[in-house]
Design a protein around this motif. Sequence first.
Motif, PDB file in Angstrom:
ATOM      1  N   VAL A  45       0.852  -1.197   0.000  1.00 54.78           N
ATOM      2  CA  VAL A  45       0.000   0.000   0.000  1.00 54.78           C
ATOM      3  C   VAL A  45       0.887   1.247   0.000  1.00 54.78           C
ATOM      4  CG1 VAL A  45      -1.769   1.301   1.251  1.00 54.78           C
ATOM      5  CG2 VAL A  45      -1.871  -1.198   1.188  1.00 54.78           C
ATOM      6  N   GLN A  46       1.940   1.225   0.807  1.00 59.36           N
ATOM      7  CA  GLN A  46       2.836   2.383   0.858  1.00 59.36           C
ATOM      8  C   GLN A  46       3.514   2.595  -0.492  1.00 59.36           C
ATOM      9  OE1 GLN A  46       2.849   4.381   3.663  1.00 59.36           O
ATOM     10  NE2 GLN A  46       3.782   5.756   2.177  1.00 59.36           N
ATOM     11  N   GLU A  47       3.887   1.496  -1.141  1.00 60.18           N
ATOM     12  CA  GLU A  47       4.531   1.610  -2.462  1.00 60.18           C
ATOM     13  C   GLU A  47       3.582   2.308  -3.448  1.00 60.18           C
ATOM     14  OE1 GLU A  47       6.300  -2.000  -4.201  1.00 60.18           O
ATOM     15  OE2 GLU A  47       5.703  -1.286  -6.195  1.00 60.18           O
ATOM     16  N   VAL A  48       2.315   1.901  -3.423  1.00 59.53           N
ATOM     17  CA  VAL A  48       1.345   2.529  -4.327  1.00 59.53           C
ATOM     18  C   VAL A  48       1.188   4.011  -3.959  1.00 59.53           C
ATOM     19  CG1 VAL A  48      -1.094   2.597  -5.001  1.00 59.53           C
ATOM     20  CG2 VAL A  48       0.093   0.397  -4.855  1.00 59.53           C
ATOM     21  N   ALA A  49       1.037   4.290  -2.660  1.00 62.21           N
ATOM     22  CA  ALA A  49       0.847   5.684  -2.228  1.00 62.21           C
ATOM     23  C   ALA A  49       2.044   6.536  -2.652  1.00 62.21           C
ATOM     24  CB  ALA A  49       0.645   5.733  -0.715  1.00 62.21           C
ATOM     25  N   ASP A  50       3.266   6.033  -2.401  1.00 64.06           N
ATOM     26  CA  ASP A  50       4.473   6.799  -2.764  1.00 64.06           C
ATOM     27  C   ASP A  50       4.547   7.013  -4.269  1.00 64.06           C
ATOM     28  OD1 ASP A  50       5.192   6.854  -0.137  1.00 64.06           O
ATOM     29  OD2 ASP A  50       6.667   5.235  -0.270  1.00 64.06           O
ATOM     30  N   ASP A  94      -5.341   5.627   5.529  1.00 64.65           N
ATOM     31  CA  ASP A  94      -4.532   6.746   6.026  1.00 64.65           C
ATOM     32  C   ASP A  94      -3.250   6.925   5.208  1.00 64.65           C
ATOM     33  OD1 ASP A  94      -6.439   7.362   7.846  1.00 64.65           O
ATOM     34  OD2 ASP A  94      -5.432   6.437   9.568  1.00 64.65           O
ATOM     35  N   ARG A  95      -2.672   5.821   4.732  1.00 61.23           N
ATOM     36  CA  ARG A  95      -1.468   5.947   3.890  1.00 61.23           C
ATOM     37  C   ARG A  95      -1.782   6.756   2.625  1.00 61.23           C
ATOM     38  NH1 ARG A  95       2.605   2.540   5.809  1.00 61.23           N
ATOM     39  NH2 ARG A  95       1.733   1.134   7.367  1.00 61.23           N
ATOM     40  N   LEU A  96      -2.977   6.534   2.061  1.00 61.94           N
ATOM     41  CA  LEU A  96      -3.342   7.273   0.841  1.00 61.94           C
ATOM     42  C   LEU A  96      -3.701   8.716   1.157  1.00 61.94           C
ATOM     43  CD1 LEU A  96      -4.881   4.186  -0.537  1.00 61.94           C
ATOM     44  CD2 LEU A  96      -3.318   5.603  -1.882  1.00 61.94           C
ATOM     45  N   LEU A  97      -4.379   8.913   2.298  1.00 64.33           N
ATOM     46  CA  LEU A  97      -4.726  10.292   2.662  1.00 64.33           C
ATOM     47  C   LEU A  97      -3.457  11.105   2.896  1.00 64.33           C
ATOM     48  CD1 LEU A  97      -7.801   9.626   4.992  1.00 64.33           C
ATOM     49  CD2 LEU A  97      -7.838  10.722   2.742  1.00 64.33           C
ATOM     50  N   ALA A 121      -0.783  10.676   1.382  1.00 60.19           N
ATOM     51  CA  ALA A 121      -0.188  10.928   0.070  1.00 60.19           C
ATOM     52  C   ALA A 121      -0.961  12.037  -0.653  1.00 60.19           C
ATOM     53  CB  ALA A 121      -0.177   9.649  -0.758  1.00 60.19           C
ATOM     54  N   GLU A 122      -1.860  12.673   0.091  1.00 58.83           N
ATOM     55  CA  GLU A 122      -2.655  13.797  -0.427  1.00 58.83           C
ATOM     56  C   GLU A 122      -3.546  13.436  -1.593  1.00 58.83           C
ATOM     57  OE1 GLU A 122      -0.321  17.364  -0.517  1.00 58.83           O
ATOM     58  OE2 GLU A 122       0.010  17.160   1.641  1.00 58.83           O
ATOM     59  N   ILE A 123      -4.018  12.194  -1.586  1.00 57.61           N
ATOM     60  CA  ILE A 123      -5.059  11.802  -2.529  1.00 57.61           C
ATOM     61  C   ILE A 123      -6.349  12.396  -1.968  1.00 57.61           C
ATOM     62  CG2 ILE A 123      -6.354   9.842  -3.467  1.00 57.61           C
ATOM     63  CD1 ILE A 123      -3.489   9.946  -4.484  1.00 57.61           C
ATOM     64  N   GLU A 124      -7.010  13.248  -2.780  1.00 56.95           N
ATOM     65  CA  GLU A 124      -8.174  13.943  -2.209  1.00 56.95           C
ATOM     66  C   GLU A 124      -9.391  13.044  -2.122  1.00 56.95           C
ATOM     67  OE1 GLU A 124      -7.804  16.948  -5.084  1.00 56.95           O
ATOM     68  OE2 GLU A 124      -5.851  17.283  -4.144  1.00 56.95           O
ATOM     69  N   SER A 125      -9.489  12.141  -3.102  1.00 55.74           N
ATOM     70  CA  SER A 125     -10.693  11.331  -3.110  1.00 55.74           C
ATOM     71  C   SER A 125     -10.352   9.873  -2.799  1.00 55.74           C
ATOM     72  CB  SER A 125     -11.353  11.495  -4.482  1.00 55.74           C
ATOM     73  OG  SER A 125     -12.514  10.759  -4.526  1.00 55.74           O
TER      74      SER A 125
END
Length: 341
Positions: free
Chosen positions: A105-110, A139-142, A144-148
């Motif tokens: 998940v972190q890899e995708v977010a980064d 939370d990892r995606l949030l 990463a400043e993914i708004e949606s």
Amino acid sequence: MLAERLVIAGPCGAESKQQVLATAEGLAECGVKHFRAGVWKPRTSPGTFEGVGEQGLEWLVEVRRRFGMQIGTEIANAEHARIAKESCLDFVWIGARTTTNPFAVQEVADSLVELDYKPMVLVKNPVVADLRLWIGAIDRLLRAEIESVVAVHRGFSSPDPIYRNAPIWHIPLEFRRQRPEVPLLCDPSHISGVASLVERVMLKSIKLGFDGYLAEVHYSPTSALSDSKQQVTPAEFGEMLGRLSGQSPDPSANDELNIFREKIDEYDRLLITTIAARMQLSSEIGEYKKARNIQVFQPERYALLMKRCEEIALRHNLSPELARKIMELIHEESVERQLSV
Ligand code: PEP
Ligand code: MN
């Protein structure tokens, strides 16, 4: 919560251009505006259909061009994110197996940050019934400043007599309590495992105040290369949407009482499945005793069992009389079983 129900539908996997376009056309006719299809399929066993890969995205782009739908697929690593960006996918989702793995998940977010790519990201619950893991992924995606960012409830791997993936509804409801700002969709297809249950699960999700669905729809479910039993046709899906649109959300659905009730349902499920497992063991003991000519009812064993259960009850603040009553019933049934083997 979303103002309008978000409906995302499409086949489990993109299989051919013809299959993708035929399914999308049927869905567009039902007013569906978001089209899904997996091009990289995480399958439990090797040698099964693992998706057509990158070329499937060209078919999705064609769907957007022809029908004006938003398009999306499952991504599980940085390479998938890079390719998804090249096709400007409007949304992507993180599958249930990937959500169990914080590294992935972190890899995708980064990679989304690095690519400066901000599609809507759906996060399925992990296959294990672990709410913290699900929230952690979101939370990892949030961060990463993914708004949606949108959560998707697709049930949990756990023995269940009815569903492919046990819904354990109190978990998504607790999710909603802890993250009220994150829209929550229901994936009725992976919960159900069979097409005949899909509408019932959709209805339940509406009553519980979910924001929409991520559902599997195939123009010809019987010929689908993956998850064929749980897919419905676009026409069937359109009819379901029609019937469900009249259902307004139950205003009390989100209150704490419902969370308690879902927990109670879960305990009842555990009680009944535990009693069933105990009875199964009784039958096996019955066989064993029969083969060795051992008497079925043994008063000393019975007295010990009752005493033990009363003591456990006391330690857990439960009346020993109640424990005795329950155990008498269970023991009686168990003796009957042993006598009948
Ligand atoms: C899917 O949506 O096709 C899929 C693989 O789902 P899940 O990750 O929920 O198993
Ligand atoms: Mn699927």
